[in-house]
Scaffold this motif. Sequence first.
Motif, PDB file in Angstrom:
ATOM      1  N   MET A 162       0.834  -1.187   0.000  1.00 34.62           N
ATOM      2  CA  MET A 162       0.000   0.000   0.000  1.00 34.62           C
ATOM      3  C   MET A 162       0.880   1.252   0.000  1.00 34.62           C
ATOM      4  N   THR A 163       0.579   2.196  -0.869  1.00 34.18           N
ATOM      5  CA  THR A 163       1.357   3.422  -0.990  1.00 34.18           C
ATOM      6  C   THR A 163       0.868   4.461   0.015  1.00 34.18           C
ATOM      7  N   LYS A 164       1.830   5.114   0.663  1.00 36.53           N
ATOM      8  CA  LYS A 164       1.536   6.210   1.590  1.00 36.53           C
ATOM      9  C   LYS A 164       1.973   7.513   0.932  1.00 36.53           C
ATOM     10  N   SER A 165       1.173   8.562   1.135  1.00 35.86           N
ATOM     11  CA  SER A 165       1.455   9.871   0.539  1.00 35.86           C
ATOM     12  C   SER A 165       1.615  10.909   1.639  1.00 35.86           C
ATOM     13  N   ILE A 166       2.755  11.616   1.608  1.00 35.07           N
ATOM     14  CA  ILE A 166       3.076  12.622   2.613  1.00 35.07           C
ATOM     15  C   ILE A 166       3.255  13.958   1.919  1.00 35.07           C
TER      16      ILE A 166
ATOM     17  N   ILE B  17      12.680  21.004   2.373  1.00 32.59           N
ATOM     18  CA  ILE B  17      13.297  20.124   1.370  1.00 32.59           C
ATOM     19  C   ILE B  17      14.311  19.193   2.027  1.00 32.59           C
ATOM     20  N   LEU B  18      15.068  19.691   2.998  1.00 36.72           N
ATOM     21  CA  LEU B  18      16.027  18.841   3.708  1.00 36.72           C
ATOM     22  C   LEU B  18      15.297  17.726   4.472  1.00 36.72           C
ATOM     23  N   ALA B  19      14.225  18.072   5.172  1.00 40.48           N
ATOM     24  CA  ALA B  19      13.461  17.060   5.914  1.00 40.48           C
ATOM     25  C   ALA B  19      12.924  15.993   4.959  1.00 40.48           C
ATOM     26  N   SER B  20      12.414  16.408   3.801  1.00 45.15           N
ATOM     27  CA  SER B  20      11.897  15.450   2.809  1.00 45.15           C
ATOM     28  C   SER B  20      13.010  14.571   2.266  1.00 45.15           C
ATOM     29  N   LYS B  21      14.178  15.173   2.071  1.00 44.19           N
ATOM     30  CA  LYS B  21      15.311  14.404   1.544  1.00 44.19           C
ATOM     31  C   LYS B  21      15.743  13.337   2.549  1.00 44.19           C
ATOM     32  N   ILE B  22      15.798  13.698   3.828  1.00 44.62           N
ATOM     33  CA  ILE B  22      16.178  12.718   4.853  1.00 44.62           C
ATOM     34  C   ILE B  22      15.148  11.593   4.900  1.00 44.62           C
ATOM     35  N   LEU B  23      13.856  11.954   4.863  1.00 42.68           N
ATOM     36  CA  LEU B  23      12.806  10.937   4.855  1.00 42.68           C
ATOM     37  C   LEU B  23      12.960  10.023   3.644  1.00 42.68           C
ATOM     38  N   THR B  24      13.142  10.611   2.475  1.00 41.40           N
ATOM     39  CA  THR B  24      13.267   9.842   1.234  1.00 41.40           C
ATOM     40  C   THR B  24      14.475   8.915   1.275  1.00 41.40           C
ATOM     41  N   GLU B  25      15.620   9.452   1.675  1.00 41.32           N
ATOM     42  CA  GLU B  25      16.844   8.635   1.749  1.00 41.32           C
ATOM     43  C   GLU B  25      16.652   7.469   2.710  1.00 41.32           C
ATOM     44  N   GLY B  26      16.019   7.743   3.857  1.00 37.71           N
ATOM     45  CA  GLY B  26      15.780   6.687   4.828  1.00 37.71           C
ATOM     46  C   GLY B  26      14.850   5.614   4.300  1.00 37.71           C
ATOM     47  N   LEU B  27      13.767   6.037   3.670  1.00 37.43           N
ATOM     48  CA  LEU B  27      12.802   5.065   3.138  1.00 37.43           C
ATOM     49  C   LEU B  27      13.435   4.180   2.073  1.00 37.43           C
ATOM     50  N   VAL B  28      14.277   4.771   1.221  1.00 35.06           N
ATOM     51  CA  VAL B  28      14.987   3.984   0.206  1.00 35.06           C
ATOM     52  C   VAL B  28      15.928   2.988   0.891  1.00 35.06           C
ATOM     53  N   LYS B  29      16.669   3.485   1.880  1.00 34.78           N
ATOM     54  CA  LYS B  29      17.611   2.638   2.620  1.00 34.78           C
ATOM     55  C   LYS B  29      16.902   1.454   3.272  1.00 34.78           C
ATOM     56  N   PHE B  30      15.678   1.673   3.735  1.00 35.57           N
ATOM     57  CA  PHE B  30      14.929   0.627   4.423  1.00 35.57           C
ATOM     58  C   PHE B  30      14.076  -0.215   3.474  1.00 35.57           C
ATOM     59  N   GLY B  31      14.285  -0.055   2.145  1.00 34.05           N
ATOM     60  CA  GLY B  31      13.700  -0.970   1.176  1.00 34.05           C
ATOM     61  C   GLY B  31      12.409  -0.549   0.496  1.00 34.05           C
ATOM     62  N   TYR B  32      11.979   0.675   0.702  1.00 35.82           N
ATOM     63  CA  TYR B  32      10.749   1.142   0.053  1.00 35.82           C
ATOM     64  C   TYR B  32      11.048   1.726  -1.323  1.00 35.82           C
ATOM     65  N   ASP B  33      10.067   1.652  -2.218  1.00 36.06           N
ATOM     66  CA  ASP B  33      10.107   2.402  -3.468  1.00 36.06           C
ATOM     67  C   ASP B  33       9.596   3.802  -3.104  1.00 36.06           C
TER      68      ASP B  33
ATOM     69  N   GLU C 217       5.473  -0.328  -1.763  1.00 34.14           N
ATOM     70  CA  GLU C 217       6.120  -1.433  -2.462  1.00 34.14           C
ATOM     71  C   GLU C 217       6.481  -1.022  -3.886  1.00 34.14           C
ATOM     72  N   LYS C 218       5.554  -0.358  -4.577  1.00 33.68           N
ATOM     73  CA  LYS C 218       5.807   0.151  -5.934  1.00 33.68           C
ATOM     74  C   LYS C 218       5.037   1.461  -6.100  1.00 33.68           C
ATOM     75  N   VAL C 219       5.766   2.540  -6.400  1.00 33.76           N
ATOM     76  CA  VAL C 219       5.170   3.865  -6.546  1.00 33.76           C
ATOM     77  C   VAL C 219       5.405   4.332  -7.981  1.00 33.76           C
ATOM     78  N   TYR C 220       4.351   4.806  -8.628  1.00 31.54           N
ATOM     79  CA  TYR C 220       4.455   5.202 -10.030  1.00 31.54           C
ATOM     80  C   TYR C 220       4.585   6.701 -10.239  1.00 31.54           C
ATOM     81  N   SER C 221       4.129   7.505  -9.271  1.00 34.17           N
ATOM     82  CA  SER C 221       4.165   8.954  -9.439  1.00 34.17           C
ATOM     83  C   SER C 221       4.387   9.621  -8.087  1.00 34.17           C
ATOM     84  N   PRO C 222       5.137  10.745  -8.072  1.00 35.70           N
ATOM     85  CA  PRO C 222       5.342  11.458  -6.812  1.00 35.70           C
ATOM     86  C   PRO C 222       4.196  12.421  -6.480  1.00 35.70           C
TER      87      PRO C 222
END
Length: 189
Positions: free
Chosen positions: A1-5, A16-32, A56-61
């Motif tokens: 299930m996709t979550k949108s923030i 933008i920095l907070a979003s980047k940290i969140l994004t980097e972490g989510l990628v590191k922990f195995g999320y698309d 699991e799989k995200v097609y658009s930001p």
Amino acid sequence: MTKSILFVGVGGQGIILASKILTEGLVKFGYDVKMSEVHGMAQRGGSVTTQVRFGEKVYSPLIGYGEADVLVAFEKVEAARWTNYLKEGGTMVINDYEIYSLPVLIGKEEYPQDVIEKISDKIEHVKVFKAAEIAESLGNIKVQNIVLLGALIKALGLENLDWASVIKDVLPEKMHEINIKAIEAGMNI
């Protein structure tokens, strides 16, 4: 299930920095993960938004009206401005903080009153706190963005992941200690 923030606020708040940290972490922990940012008039204190979607799989930001699972507002009027993007049953995390626009500063307009109360009347899940005060108590008001990120991580149920390692991966070494304290403070709210 996709979550949108959806992150919203004013230029210079570290959205933008907070979003980047969140994004980097989510990628590191195995999320698309997909991220989109809109700077607007960021240099002039204008509105800034960042959209992060993960699963699991995200097609658009991109997040449309009524699609955000969580809306994180770094400034309370920005929370009101973007409310229509929050889905029914979604959560709003609001920093009880005011940044005055130029018209307010020069006396042409008044800063809106009772913003949080009006939002709380319409939205069931609203979490409000003073991230600036928490950041100041840690020794640096500039880390209020990371305090808010910690609160978001808690709201998403992702606090058991190793966010300190993500901070160390993204930020310069001299910024590690204060930002790790800030993210932990946000998760403990």
